[in-house]
Write a protein that holds these residues in place. Structure first.
Motif, PDB file in Angstrom:
ATOM      1  N   PHE A  41     -35.079  -3.388  27.325  1.00 41.09           N
ATOM      2  CA  PHE A  41     -34.040  -2.483  26.819  1.00 41.09           C
ATOM      3  C   PHE A  41     -34.555  -1.775  25.578  1.00 41.09           C
ATOM      4  O   PHE A  41     -35.545  -2.181  24.961  1.00 41.09           O
ATOM      5  N   ASP A  42     -33.862  -0.697  25.242  1.00 42.04           N
ATOM      6  CA  ASP A  42     -34.186   0.072  24.040  1.00 42.04           C
ATOM      7  C   ASP A  42     -33.245  -0.327  22.907  1.00 42.04           C
ATOM      8  O   ASP A  42     -32.030  -0.424  23.095  1.00 42.04           O
ATOM      9  N   PHE A  43     -33.844  -0.572  21.738  1.00 41.55           N
ATOM     10  CA  PHE A  43     -33.063  -1.010  20.574  1.00 41.55           C
ATOM     11  C   PHE A  43     -32.722   0.207  19.713  1.00 41.55           C
ATOM     12  O   PHE A  43     -33.616   0.913  19.226  1.00 41.55           O
ATOM     13  N   SER A  44     -31.419   0.456  19.525  1.00 37.69           N
ATOM     14  CA  SER A  44     -30.957   1.599  18.740  1.00 37.69           C
ATOM     15  C   SER A  44     -30.655   1.172  17.308  1.00 37.69           C
ATOM     16  O   SER A  44     -29.767   0.345  17.073  1.00 37.69           O
ATOM     17  N   ILE A  45     -31.400   1.737  16.361  1.00 40.55           N
ATOM     18  CA  ILE A  45     -31.173   1.431  14.946  1.00 40.55           C
ATOM     19  C   ILE A  45     -29.776   1.885  14.513  1.00 40.55           C
ATOM     20  O   ILE A  45     -29.050   1.156  13.821  1.00 40.55           O
ATOM     21  N   ARG A  46     -29.380   3.082  14.931  1.00 42.47           N
ATOM     22  CA  ARG A  46     -28.078   3.607  14.533  1.00 42.47           C
ATOM     23  C   ARG A  46     -26.945   2.761  15.112  1.00 42.47           C
ATOM     24  O   ARG A  46     -25.998   2.412  14.418  1.00 42.47           O
ATOM     25  N   SER A  47     -27.037   2.422  16.385  1.00 39.46           N
ATOM     26  CA  SER A  47     -25.958   1.664  17.027  1.00 39.46           C
ATOM     27  C   SER A  47     -25.842   0.267  16.442  1.00 39.46           C
ATOM     28  O   SER A  47     -24.733  -0.235  16.233  1.00 39.46           O
ATOM     29  N   PHE A  48     -26.985  -0.381  16.178  1.00 35.38           N
ATOM     30  CA  PHE A  48     -26.939  -1.770  15.722  1.00 35.38           C
ATOM     31  C   PHE A  48     -26.585  -1.878  14.247  1.00 35.38           C
ATOM     32  O   PHE A  48     -25.730  -2.693  13.868  1.00 35.38           O
ATOM     33  N   PHE A  49     -27.221  -1.056  13.413  1.00 38.78           N
ATOM     34  CA  PHE A  49     -27.012  -1.176  11.974  1.00 38.78           C
ATOM     35  C   PHE A  49     -25.899  -0.252  11.463  1.00 38.78           C
ATOM     36  O   PHE A  49     -24.889  -0.728  10.922  1.00 38.78           O
ATOM     37  N   VAL A  50     -26.086   1.062  11.641  1.00 38.62           N
ATOM     38  CA  VAL A  50     -25.175   2.019  11.022  1.00 38.62           C
ATOM     39  C   VAL A  50     -23.781   1.934  11.630  1.00 38.62           C
ATOM     40  O   VAL A  50     -22.781   1.768  10.916  1.00 38.62           O
ATOM     41  N   ASP A  51     -23.705   2.050  12.965  1.00 40.10           N
ATOM     42  CA  ASP A  51     -22.406   2.005  13.632  1.00 40.10           C
ATOM     43  C   ASP A  51     -21.988   0.585  13.994  1.00 40.10           C
ATOM     44  O   ASP A  51     -20.883   0.391  14.512  1.00 40.10           O
ATOM     45  N   GLY A  52     -22.846  -0.381  13.730  1.00 38.42           N
ATOM     46  CA  GLY A  52     -22.546  -1.771  14.036  1.00 38.42           C
ATOM     47  C   GLY A  52     -22.253  -2.586  12.794  1.00 38.42           C
ATOM     48  O   GLY A  52     -21.124  -2.628  12.304  1.00 38.42           O
ATOM     49  N   ILE A  53     -23.295  -3.213  12.249  1.00 34.77           N
ATOM     50  CA  ILE A  53     -23.111  -4.137  11.123  1.00 34.77           C
ATOM     51  C   ILE A  53     -22.505  -3.446   9.913  1.00 34.77           C
ATOM     52  O   ILE A  53     -21.525  -3.938   9.323  1.00 34.77           O
ATOM     53  N   PHE A  54     -23.076  -2.300   9.510  1.00 29.31           N
ATOM     54  CA  PHE A  54     -22.595  -1.638   8.305  1.00 29.31           C
ATOM     55  C   PHE A  54     -21.134  -1.205   8.451  1.00 29.31           C
ATOM     56  O   PHE A  54     -20.322  -1.389   7.529  1.00 29.31           O
ATOM     57  N   GLU A  55     -20.776  -0.636   9.596  1.00 26.23           N
ATOM     58  CA  GLU A  55     -19.408  -0.165   9.789  1.00 26.23           C
ATOM     59  C   GLU A  55     -18.424  -1.321   9.863  1.00 26.23           C
ATOM     60  O   GLU A  55     -17.344  -1.272   9.266  1.00 26.23           O
ATOM     61  N   VAL A  56     -18.780  -2.385  10.592  1.00 29.12           N
ATOM     62  CA  VAL A  56     -17.870  -3.529  10.752  1.00 29.12           C
ATOM     63  C   VAL A  56     -17.615  -4.211   9.417  1.00 29.12           C
ATOM     64  O   VAL A  56     -16.464  -4.437   9.020  1.00 29.12           O
ATOM     65  N   VAL A  57     -18.688  -4.550   8.690  1.00 31.88           N
ATOM     66  CA  VAL A  57     -18.525  -5.237   7.407  1.00 31.88           C
ATOM     67  C   VAL A  57     -17.815  -4.336   6.403  1.00 31.88           C
ATOM     68  O   VAL A  57     -16.934  -4.779   5.655  1.00 31.88           O
ATOM     69  N   GLY A  58     -18.168  -3.047   6.390  1.00 34.86           N
ATOM     70  CA  GLY A  58     -17.519  -2.117   5.478  1.00 34.86           C
ATOM     71  C   GLY A  58     -16.037  -1.990   5.741  1.00 34.86           C
ATOM     72  O   GLY A  58     -15.220  -2.007   4.812  1.00 34.86           O
ATOM     73  N   LYS A  59     -15.659  -1.880   7.023  1.00 36.82           N
ATOM     74  CA  LYS A  59     -14.241  -1.758   7.357  1.00 36.82           C
ATOM     75  C   LYS A  59     -13.473  -3.039   7.060  1.00 36.82           C
ATOM     76  O   LYS A  59     -12.303  -2.996   6.662  1.00 36.82           O
ATOM     77  N   ILE A  60     -14.112  -4.198   7.255  1.00 40.06           N
ATOM     78  CA  ILE A  60     -13.459  -5.467   6.912  1.00 40.06           C
ATOM     79  C   ILE A  60     -13.197  -5.531   5.408  1.00 40.06           C
ATOM     80  O   ILE A  60     -12.132  -5.983   4.958  1.00 40.06           O
ATOM     81  N   PHE A  61     -14.165  -5.063   4.625  1.00 39.67           N
ATOM     82  CA  PHE A  61     -13.990  -5.074   3.178  1.00 39.67           C
ATOM     83  C   PHE A  61     -12.855  -4.147   2.755  1.00 39.67           C
ATOM     84  O   PHE A  61     -12.015  -4.515   1.926  1.00 39.67           O
ATOM     85  N   VAL A  62     -12.801  -2.948   3.344  1.00 39.56           N
ATOM     86  CA  VAL A  62     -11.717  -2.021   3.034  1.00 39.56           C
ATOM     87  C   VAL A  62     -10.377  -2.603   3.463  1.00 39.56           C
ATOM     88  O   VAL A  62      -9.377  -2.510   2.738  1.00 39.56           O
TER      89      VAL A  62
END
Length: 448
Positions: free
Chosen positions: A44-65
């Motif tokens: 499979f192809d690993f997407s940096i944007r999907s995993f980090f930017v739209d994944g971990i960063f968005e999830v943790v950021g939204k939980i904090f907000v």
């Protein structure tokens, strides 16, 4: 065994802020113009944007907000009741309490009005043109008369559930006054709310301890898609808030002190140095209460019978510095996201932030939770806090110094008006030089 020195909250948030900006800028360099970086991994192809930017960063950021928003209602309700019930001494509740509360709210209204006016003049957020992942639609602004009518809840529990903070604030004020006037039964309820306040403050402490991670994720995501021109806007925001704080803490307070008491503003500001420096270093109005009390009584001549009432009250309801931050931040975020604020929105921010200042605890970090409430009241995206949270931590120390200065100024005015003031002490440049040593390590044990 030697204990390793732990980093302070300020240091950890700054580290999170810098790391988030660097990571976001690095990802922007690797993925310009919203593109993606794909790493082939065989099956499979690993997407940096999907995993980090739209994944971990968005999830943790939204939980904090979401966590910021979660604490708004209980924090305001419990803290406001505690502040209101502190007026239960009937001999002070009337005349002295009325003077202090009016002066505190007046300075807060002046502070946020000046701050928003300055922000509109400078326009620190113009030209960024950011979009929000949270869809929100503007609604027709109600009339000012309707705003006042809607401040009073027909169902307070519905106000809690819906997060209608103006109604929560009004209900808390009325409920707190009823508790203060209910004798022994009110004392028991007030004691319960004091304990609840301790619990809520612990929750705030827990949230602020994870704030560096939330800051990192919010800024990493934001700066991945943020143009370099936005850095200049952030610097403009910083200096607008800082300038407004300095002007309010020196000019506004000095003019009010001279007009309402006739006392010398220069003497006042000179004798405020110790309290201001301590407030600046602790970022906590509550932790500074002992120093503020010593300053206004031993150095400035206010009687303890007045200062023991107005100083703790001011640490609870006088948050001019926080109001200035909220005013500038509201205009800044509105400009960043291209949202036009109407005159009604402008008045709503002034009214909400002024009333909310009563429920803002004098501990570090709470101002951001109040900002989430103010933004929500005028339909602005709460994730805009991520743009300013790192810089805001640097401004927090200055805000606390302004708040403590305001507490002292109001104390002197009330003391002078009540003939509970010693002019000889105020005019003596050496008064109160030998202040009793205080165990600074224990000052904040009840204000975390």
């Amino acid at each position: 065994m030697t204990n390793k020195k732990q980093l302070s909250l300020t240091q950890r948030i700054v580290i999170g802020m810098v790391a988030g900006i660097l990571v976001g800028a690095g990802l922007q360099f690797l993925m310009p113009d919203g593109s993606d970086l794909i790493i082939p991994l065989g099956l499979f192809d690993f997407s940096i944007r999907s995993f980090f930017v739209d994944g971990i960063f968005e999830v943790v950021g939204k939980i904090f907000v979401a966590s910021l928003k979660m604490l708004v209602v209980p924090l305001v309700f419990v803290s406001l009741i505690c502040g209101t019930t502190s007026l239960k001494d009937t001999s002070k509740l009337g005349r002295i309490g009325g003077k202090a509360v009016v002066l505190y709210l007046l300075t807060t209204a002046i502070a946020i009005s000046f701050a928003m006016g300055l922000a509109f003049l400078v326009s620190p957020g113009e030209g960024v043109n950011m979009t929000t992942s949270t869809s929100f639609t503007g609604k027709e602004a109600p009339s000012l008369a309707q705003v006042f009518i809607q401040m009073f809840p027909s169902n307070p529990f519905a106000a809690f559930a819906q997060g209608n903070m103006l109604q929560v604030i009004v209900f808390a004020l009325l409920f707190g006054i009823a508790i203060a006037l209910s004798g022994k039964a009110g004392d028991r309820i007030a004691s319960l709310f004091e304990d609840l306040n301790e619990v809520v403050m612990r929750l705030v402490g827990i949230l602020m301890n994870i704030a560096p991670y939330g800051v990192f994720c919010l800024l990493a995501k934001l700066f991945t898609d943020l143009s370099l021109s936005a850095f200049g806007n952030l610097i403009s925001y910083f200096f607008v808030v800082f300038f407004a704080l300095i002007i309010h803490g020196t000019v506004t307070y000095s003019v009010m002190l001279k007009l309402l008491s006739g006392l010398s503003p220069f003497t006042f500001l000179k004798k405020m140095r110790d309290a201001v420096l301590f407030a600046f270093s602790t970022s906590s109005s509550n932790a500074t209460i002992p120093i503020t009390m010593e300053t206004v009584t031993k150095k400035m001549g206010a009687k303890n019978s007045i200062a023991s009432f107005t100083v703790p009250l001011g640490a609870t309801i006088n948050m001019d510095g926080t109001a200035i931050m909220q005013g500038v931040a509201t205009v800044f975020i509105a400009q960043v996201f291209n949202v036009d604020l109407s005159l009604t929105d402008f008045l709503m921010v002034i009214l909400t932030a002024t009333l909310a200042s009563i429920g803002t605890a004098g501990v570090p970090g709470v101002g951001l939770i109040m900002l989430a409430m103010v933004l929500d009241q005028v339909g602005l995206p709460v994730e805009g806090i991520g743009l300013i949270i790192g810089v805001d931590r640097l401004l927090d120390m200055t805000r606390t110094a302004v708040n403590v200065t305001g507490d002292s100024m109001v104390t002197l005015i009330v003391s002078k008006s009540e003939n509970q003031f010693d002019h000889e002490v105020f005019d003596n440049p050496n008064a109160g030089q030998k202040i009793e040593e205080i165990d600074f390590h224990n000052l904040d044990k009840n204000s975390n």
